[in-house]
Design a protein around this motif. Structure first.
Motif, PDB file in Angstrom:
ATOM      1  N   GLY A  11       0.847  -1.193   0.000  1.00 46.88           N
ATOM      2  CA  GLY A  11       0.000   0.000   0.000  1.00 46.88           C
ATOM      3  C   GLY A  11       0.871   1.227   0.000  1.00 46.88           C
ATOM      4  N   PRO A  12       0.268   2.402   0.166  1.00 49.36           N
ATOM      5  CA  PRO A  12       1.075   3.624   0.250  1.00 49.36           C
ATOM      6  C   PRO A  12       2.074   3.480   1.404  1.00 49.36           C
ATOM      7  CG  PRO A  12      -1.304   4.115   0.451  1.00 49.36           C
ATOM      8  CD  PRO A  12      -1.159   2.630   0.421  1.00 49.36           C
ATOM      9  N   PRO A  13       3.266   4.085   1.300  1.00 46.40           N
ATOM     10  CA  PRO A  13       4.305   3.879   2.327  1.00 46.40           C
ATOM     11  C   PRO A  13       3.785   4.057   3.754  1.00 46.40           C
ATOM     12  CG  PRO A  13       5.119   5.276   0.550  1.00 46.40           C
ATOM     13  CD  PRO A  13       3.674   5.016   0.262  1.00 46.40           C
ATOM     14  N   GLY A  14       4.102   3.079   4.616  1.00 46.20           N
ATOM     15  CA  GLY A  14       3.652   3.122   6.010  1.00 46.20           C
ATOM     16  C   GLY A  14       4.032   4.404   6.736  1.00 46.20           C
ATOM     17  N   PRO A  15       5.292   4.883   6.587  1.00 40.97           N
ATOM     18  CA  PRO A  15       5.668   6.120   7.296  1.00 40.97           C
ATOM     19  C   PRO A  15       4.816   7.313   6.873  1.00 40.97           C
ATOM     20  CG  PRO A  15       7.628   4.957   6.528  1.00 40.97           C
ATOM     21  CD  PRO A  15       6.444   4.241   5.945  1.00 40.97           C
TER      22      PRO A  15
END
Ligand code: FAD
Ligand code: SF4
Lengths: 188, 525
Positions: free
Chosen positions: A144-148
């Motif tokens: 998915g979109p970057p966790g950070p």
């Protein structure tokens, strides 16, 4: 301290009331009232809201009661150029629901893979450890979109509803001192 | 349909466009400003970081490169442009900023010297109201006029750093700001509540609504909001512009004729407009024979240090978003051993709990109860120290057209590609190292640096210069290829120094606007 007195008239309006439709009529509620009354969401699904609530409560205690899901849902429902979400400042391409949906989906897929449960079903300690790994981009198989970045966005939402208000700032023992207090209704 | 022809058509009602409109309208010219965003009034400047986000952003852009531009935060749209919610920290550039190429073989030269610009800095101060201590500043720059108002008062969260600066032998002065320390021209003094990022609605801060845009309207300039300029039009020969094509607030396509066109549309949209205006006489876009339109995009890195001070209340909720103290002691281009360019130290802004510059972001690793505890403690004890560090112009940092993405009018969007080079990162690291030393010497109980270099401010894209070979326009903003097409604002900077851009934008614009008035007959002929 300078010119504090003339601010005494500032109303304690929190994030302001939002227009919500309850039983077919429009009523003005604050996000926390809308949450307490279980007002239906406009853009988020009920499932997504449950996860978002749990994530934001893990990010900052009090976010749930402050109505973070109704705040975000309302801001997702207005046109992107009128949205108040950090997503707008952080150069997210509208429609902003995509990044929320992508992030919440990735969180639940990883929670299922790691613990066999959705994020909101995990115990508080496991939720905390999960977010700590997500923040550092250390969740294996994350899709998915970057966790950070999801951490960054949702953490801002949580801080916005808890501390970005007249009540929130005053809860820290610091004066709000508005020139123009946040209005009682959101102008969409 | 073509409306009545105007003398000067300005694209963008921001910092620079507002100044040109005021000067040209006062000189009796028929001025029309087309602005894509809403007509923000003081009453829209709601004191809240969340509400303030309405003023941010602008035309959508594609962001690429290793150090992507912080576009959404560092720009604005609607009346006032980015300056509707700027902080009015007003450092000047220094003489060494204007001739870097001749003196060091690095960067680019400006088509003017500091001495030529200095009188305009002084006049802008009298026009819009600036508070500062010119004598103290003259430690680093040639003497000039006194500022019309004394510096702003300081608060403890700024003063706490002075011991650290002293210990390292770094001299400081009170910061120069476009904020009233006392009443000025009927506008009230600041009350130090720190709501500047949401827009200052009282007139205490010199935003365009309180200064040039107000004057422009009073002098008869017309501002039309919700109007996006999509192309600048030329005659058949391609040697004169005839006006612009735009979409009005009802999204209807219009043509507006003008004797002179000024593009004051900031760093992403000014190059985009020139490129999107390509025609058979200008196949690469207007004034782009040399391929330099869009090149030399710049930002400042910020070495950001936070300190927690063991005091009951440093009053960090008081003040403005501009700093109280600053130092040009590290401004010489060769100040740092391993990196070329200037550094400006400054401290400290008022801090709110939320948003990009807020308390929570000072420790973005914390969440849960530790975050709540941190915010509580920090709300009385936290202070910020920051260095702006220069980035040299690099042709590969640029705006071009993203033909894969079109806006609602079918035109390619701007793509901003940006990566810091070794010098920029070297200056940033040197700032971090020195900042931590300052914090230690200042006696901060706990102190740390933010990791990663941010992109602060934006400049470049339509550089001015002495020759048509190495720039897009001359020192008055006149494009090299079309005599009645002008550029102004942050986009014309060939280099950026280590200073916030707007005081220099105003000075360069005042010089350009007066030149335009003086030479109107030949420019508009
Ligand atoms: C949060 C923040 C804090 C800042 N603090 C400081 C500070 O303390 N000191 C300082 O010196 N600077 C500061 N700045 C920077 C400063 O605001 C800008 O450098 C300055 O406003 C740039 O002036 P400009 O005229 O070039 O562009 P702008 O002021 O941005 O104006 C450009 C205008 O053009 C309009 N436009 C663009 N394209 C089109 C089109 N095609 N059609 C119609 N209209 C169009 C835009 O909507 C915008 O209104 C700050 C900026 C921000 C965002
Ligand atoms: S702190 Fe001063 S300049 Fe900033 S918003 Fe308040 S009155 Fe305006």
């Amino acid at each position: 301290m300078v010119a504090m007195q003339r601010r005494d008239f500032v109303k304690r309006v929190g994030l302001g009331a939002l227009a919500f439709t309850v039983g077919g009529t429009e009523v003005m509620l604050t996000p926390s009232q809308a949450y307490a009354q279980g007002v239906p969401y406009k853009v988020l699904t009920a499932e997504e809201a449950k996860t978002l609530n749990a994530v934001c409560e893990t990010l900052l205690p009090g976010a749930q009661r402050a109505g973070v899901t109704h705040f975000v849902d309302h801001q997702l429902a207005v046109p992107a150029d009128q949205s108040f979400l950090m997503a707008r400042v952080a150069n997210v391409q509208p429609p902003f629901i995509n990044i929320y949906r992508g992030g919440l989906g990735a969180i639940n897929r990883s929670a299922q893979a790691m613990h066999g449960k959705r994020f909101e079903e995990l115990d508080a300690k496991t939720q905390y450890t999960f977010i700590d790994a997500m923040r550092q981009n250390k969740i294996e198989g994350w899709a998915g979109p970057p966790g950070p970045f999801i951490y960054f966005l949702m953490r801002h939402d949580a801080v916005d509803v808890v501390y970005g208000t007249v009540e929130g700032i005053e809860s820290l023992g610091t004066p709000y001192m508005a020139h123009i207090a946040p209005p009682t209704r959101w102008e969409a | 349909m073509s409306a009545d022809k105007v003398d000067l058509l300005i694209v963008g009602a921001g910092a620079s466009g507002s100044l040109y409109a005021a000067v040209l309208a006062k000189a009796g010219k028929k001025v029309l400003i087309l602005e894509q965003g809403p007509d923000w009034k003081h009453a829209d400047m709601v004191s809240n970081e969340i509400w303030g986000r309405r003023l941010k952003g602008g035309a959508p852009v594609t962001l690429e490169g290793k150090d992507k531009m912080g576009y959404g935060y560092n720009s604005g749209y609607g009346s006032g442009g980015s300056a509707a919610h700027y902080f009015a920290m007003f450092p000047r550039m220094l003489p060494s900023d204007f001739n870097m190429k001749s003196a060091h073989g690095r960067g680019l030269d400006w088509p003017m010297s500091y001495a030529e610009l200095a009188p305009y800095y002084d006049r802008v101060a009298q026009d819009i109201g600036i508070s500062g201590d010119a004598k103290a500043e003259e430690r680093w720059r040639p003497p000039g006029q006194a500022y019309p108002m004394p510096p702003l008062p300081t608060f403890r969260h700024g003063d706490v750093w002075l011991k650290g600066f002293d210990a390292l032998g770094i001299k400081t002065a009170r910061a120069t700001v476009g904020i009233n320390s006392r009443e000025f021209k009927g506008r009230p003094a600041c009350v130090y509540d720190g709501w500047c990022n949401a827009g200052c609605p009282t007139g205490a801060l010199a935003n365009p609504q309180s200064t040039y845009l107000k004057e422009a309207r009073e002098a008869g300039a017309v501002l039309k909001n919700g109007c996006t300029v999509t192309r600048v039009l030329t005659n058949a020969k391609g040697d004169r512009v005839t006006g612009v094509e735009y979409y009005d607030e009802k999204k209807q396509k219009q043509v507006q004729e003008a004797s002179v066109v000024l593009i004051a549309a900031f760093v992403s949209q000014a190059p985009r407009l020139l490129l999107n205006s390509a025609n058979d006489k200008h196949p690469n876009g207007l004034s782009n024979k040399n391929g330099l339109v869009g090149r030399y995009l710049m930002a400042h890195t910020g070495s950001t240090i936070w300190g927690m001070f063991d005091e009951p209340d440093v009053q960090n909720y008081m003040g403005t978003l501009a700093p109280m103290h600053w130092s040009y002691d590290r401004y010489a281009k060769t100040s740092r051993k391993n990196a070329f360019g200037s550094t400006l130290w400054h401290c400290s802004p008022a801090i709110k709990p939320n948003d990009i510059g807020g308390i929570a972001n000072a420790r973005n690793d914390l969440f849960g109860q530790p975050l709540a505890d941190f915010i509580k403690k920090a709300s009385k004890q936290l202070a910020r120290l920051q260095a702006f560090c220069e980035e040299l112009p690099d042709a590969d940092n640029r705006v071009d057209l993203d033909t894969s993405r079109k806006d609602e009018f079918g035109l390619p969007m701007a793509r901003m590609t940006h990566t810091y080079d070794a010098d920029a990162m070297g200056l940033w690291q040197a700032g971090v190292d020195e900042g931590l030393e300052i914090a230690k010497a200042a006696g901060a109980k706990d102190y740390w640096a933010i990791r990663g270099a941010p992109t602060i401010h934006m400049a470049g894209g339509t550089a001015m210069g002495k020759s048509a070979a190495d720039s897009v326009c001359d020192g008055y903003g006149r494009t090299h290829e079309i005599g009645n097409l002008f550029l102004s604002g942050a986009s014309v900077f060939p280099t950026e120094g280590a200073v916030n851009p707007t005081y220099t934008i105003y000075a360069v614009s005042l010089r350009g606007a007066e030149h335009m008035v003086k030479n109107w007959a030949s420019i508009a002929a």
